[in-house]
Design an enzyme around this catalytic site. Structure first.
Site, mmCIF file in Angstrom:
data_model
loop_
_atom_site.group_PDB
_atom_site.id
_atom_site.type_symbol
_atom_site.label_atom_id
_atom_site.label_comp_id
_atom_site.label_asym_id
_atom_site.label_seq_id
_atom_site.Cartn_x
_atom_site.Cartn_y
_atom_site.Cartn_z
ATOM 1 C CD GLU A 2 -1.775 0.983 3.216
ATOM 2 O OE1 GLU A 2 -1.813 0.139 3.676
ATOM 3 O OE2 GLU A 2 -2.410 2.231 3.524
ATOM 4 C CG ASP B 292 0.538 1.757 6.537
ATOM 5 O OD1 ASP B 292 1.658 1.141 6.444
ATOM 6 O OD2 ASP B 292 0.317 2.912 6.528
ATOM 7 C CG ASP C 128 -6.810 4.598 6.889
ATOM 8 O OD1 ASP C 128 -8.382 4.667 6.742
ATOM 9 O OD2 ASP C 128 -6.277 5.869 6.926
ATOM 10 C CG ASP D 63 -3.003 2.171 9.540
ATOM 11 O OD1 ASP D 63 -3.578 1.544 8.714
ATOM 12 O OD2 ASP D 63 -2.539 3.401 9.226
#
Ligand code: TTJ
Length: 650
Positions: free
Chosen positions: A435, A508, A512, A510
């Site tokens: 990403e 990631d 997102d 996280d």
């Protein structure tokens, strides 16, 4: 003679011939546990629970048990309680022993005595309670029956004492408690609540009316989930469609019985474009489909076409709707119960009984035709949906024919963003989907170019659930993924052409990142399913903490249930007197330099990756709309709680 055989012989000195056979049988199980329960890994450990629970399910299906309780005890032992008739305790003529003792000590015994009813459950390996007993350090059974509580206990399958009455009772049922033997289950003896819970819920859906609960009694993890679905598999369909838009209110439910085979089908159409058909045989998820699915599909196509022609929704001279057309947007659960199921295929999850094609076809056709006659409004909507799908299919085909020569998915058109690897041996090559451009950059410099390829993708990829095939094909990010993989698309998809046998999603750690991962998983689930089934799909697990002394990183902590404890441990380990290490929290891949990224996340020697199963991806697909909805807050919470990781691998 092995040591173990000698021990058993010594134990057997006081027994007669039949008991020596018992010991030899149990020894065989302990010597080759994999042959009886598939594996001694986490899978095998959990399999023990189903071998026991299946007996209670049978008693429920026979109409005698109404309630089953499963407990994970504090010490990771398991208790299963039902309110059935109780395993028989009378002395059997053949063995001279109480029936219950035979159930737990003789290989392949159990189930069929007492006549009537057939054993419908029974896992893939279907060998039962004596196997669980042989693989447990301790097992005890309590039978509540005839006003008495009967009790017997075993150690590694060997009887401790004769069956005895230990009290009085006014209820009836069977309680079994067992402790898996750590000598056998060397990988882990720790039960996974979520894993048991998922299957318990599935069993509740598959066995209408059954009350079944699962409780965790372990310190700090105490919780209980209880299930009871009056709608059975119709409730299952509602659950699967919870976040989708259905085109009619209540799922269609049909059931029938023929030649001792019971067939149930529940189905509902949604506004989505994909089909989601799940099938089960004797409560086992038949991932690979089989004769019940075959019969269902044929019947669905024929009945809808017949209805459409008869009611002039489709003209006589018009082409019939295809199977694909009538399954667009369909969510269906098919469940058959067969007295003698044959499981085939690579993973033994394909139903093979040939007579089931006709039986399913006949029973479903009759019930579904009748439903259409009685519900003309729903019938019209289903047919219209199929006609729309057929129009889209024909239009897409035309579009493809025009552009056939330059579909652009050939390997000769490898995407510019792809940093390919030197090797072209799929056995060793890996494709990392990364990403963001910055992480993509670090991955490109940090990787091993020999066998690791990097494909950076931009933040948003297309929501495939809301898009038609041609739109999907036109999407840049998706095209580059398919081109890089080399597998082709749609009807031309060919997993044997995969240029990499590892497809690693690296996002990631996280919210997102989890969102993008879900989008990718849904795409793969819908349009690259064979790649998933072949076990090629992985999720990279970047660390969330780095423990630093000075400028040197001493330890990385991976995300997981024990992450905080592991961090504490690492801090303690790397503290010197009063000087504590500094902790770096990694929010994204972008915070690591190329070397760190290699070391923590990409290096096969050190990295942790989760292999994605078809079920993981199916779950990602189910929750998809929740993720794509307009409200941000529930979505954020949801992702945080449900990031899709699965079991560890590599
Ligand atoms: C068999 O036919 C006569 C009446 O009892 C039937 C029976 O065996 N019922 C039964 C067995 N109910 N529950 C079990 C059972 C439950 C557990 C938790 C474990 C085992 C091995 C059996």
């Amino acid at each position: 003679m092995t040591e173990e055989t000698k021990d058993l012989q010594a134990l057997a000195e006081n027994y007669d011939a039949s008991q020596i056979q018992v010991l030899e049988g149990l020894e065989a199980v302990r010597l080759r546990p994999g042959m009886y329960i598939g594996s001694t890994s986490k899978e095998g450990l959990h399999h023990l629970v189903w071998e026991i629970v299946d007996n209670s399910i049978d008693e429920a299906l026979a109409g005698f048990a109404t309630k089953i309780e499963v407990y994970i005890e504090k010490d990771n032992s398991i208790t299963v309680v039902d309110d059935g008739r109780g395993i028989p305790v009378d002395i059997q003529e053949k063995t001279g022993r109480p029936a219950v003792e035979t159930v737990f000590t003789i290989l392949h015994a159990g189930g069929k005595f007492g006549g009537g009813g057939y054993k419908v459950s029974g896992g893939l390996h279907g060998v039962g309670s004596s196997v669980v007993n042989a693989l447990s350090t301790q097992l005890d059974v309590r039978v509540h029956k005839n006003g008495q509580i009967y009790y017997q206990e075993y150690r590694q399958g060997v009887v401790v004492d004769d069956l005895k009455v230990i009290g009085e009772t006014d209820r009836h049922g069977t309680t079994v408690h067992f402790t898996p033997d750590p000598e056998i289950f060397t990988e882990t003896t720790e039960y996974d609540f979520d894993k048991l819970n998922k299957r318990v819920q599935e069993l509740a859906f598959l066995n209408r009316g059954l009350r079944i609960s699962i409780s965790d009694k372990r310190d700090g993890q105490e919780q209980t989930e209880a299930y009871h679905y009056e709608g059975g598999i119709a409730s299952y369909v509602e659950y699967l469609n919870a976040s989708k838009e259905a085109i009619f209110e209540t799922p269609i439910f049909t059931e029938g019985e023929m030649d001792d085979v019971i067939v149930e089908v529940a189905m509902q159409y949604t506004t989505a474009y994909q089909e989601n058909v799940l099938s089960f045989a004797n409560n086992i998820h038949t991932h690979e489909g089989g004769t019940h699915e075959q019969g269902f599909r044929a019947a669905l196509t024929r009945v809808i076409n017949d209805y459409a022609k008869k009611n002039k929704l489709l003209k006589e001279n018009e082409d019939n709707l295809t199977g694909e057309d009538v399954r667009e947007g369909l969510t269906a659960v098919i469940s058959v119960k067969h007295p003698n199921p044959q499981f085939e295929g690579q993973t033994k999850t394909k139903l093979g009984n040939s007579e089931v094609v006709k039986i399913t076809n006949r029973l479903f056709s009759e019930a579904f035709s009748e439903f259409l006659l009685e519900n003309p409004q729903v019938a019209r909507r289903i047919v219209e949906k199929g006609i729309l799908a057929s129009k889209a299919r024909i239009a897409a085909k035309r579009a493809r024919e025009v552009t056939r020569k330059k579909s652009g998915l050939e390997i000769s058109n490898l995407p510019g963003k792809l940093a390919d690897c030197a090797s072209n041996d799929p056995e060793e090559t890996e494709l990392f989907i990364v990403e963001g451009d910055s992480a993509g950059g670090s991955a490109k410099t940090g990787r091993n170019r020999e066998f690791q390829a990097i494909l950076p993708i931009r933040g948003k990829i297309l929501n495939v659930e809301k898009a038609t095939m041609d739109k999907i094909l036109a999407n840049e990010e998706i095209r580059s993924l398919f081109t890089a993989m080399g597998t082709g698309f749609g009807a031309e998809f060919d997993v044997s052409k995969a240029r990499y046998k590892k497809l690693v999603i690296m996002t990631d750690a996280d919210v997102d990142g989890a969102h993008i991962r879900t989008l990718l998983l849904t795409l793969i689930y819908r349009y690259m399913r064979p790649v998933l089934e072949a076990g090629y799909v992985y999720i990279a697990q970047p660390p969330i903490y780095g423990v630093k002394v000075g400028s040197e990183i001493k330890a990385y902590i991976q995300p997981g249930a024990n992450q905080e404890q592991e961090l504490e441990l690492a801090i303690a380990e790397h503290s010197q007197g009063r000087s504590k290490p500094t902790i770096q929290r990694y929010k994204g891949l972008g915070e690591m330099d190329d070397h760190q990224l290699w070391e923590t996340t990409m290096d096969p020697e050190n990295r942790l990756m989760a292999r994605v199963t078809v079920d993981d991806a199916a779950e990602a697909d189910r929750i998809f709309d929740m993720l794509m909805g307009d409200r941000v807050e529930p979505r954020r919470e949801f992702i945080e709680e449900n990031a899709v990781y699965s079991t560890l691998d590599i």
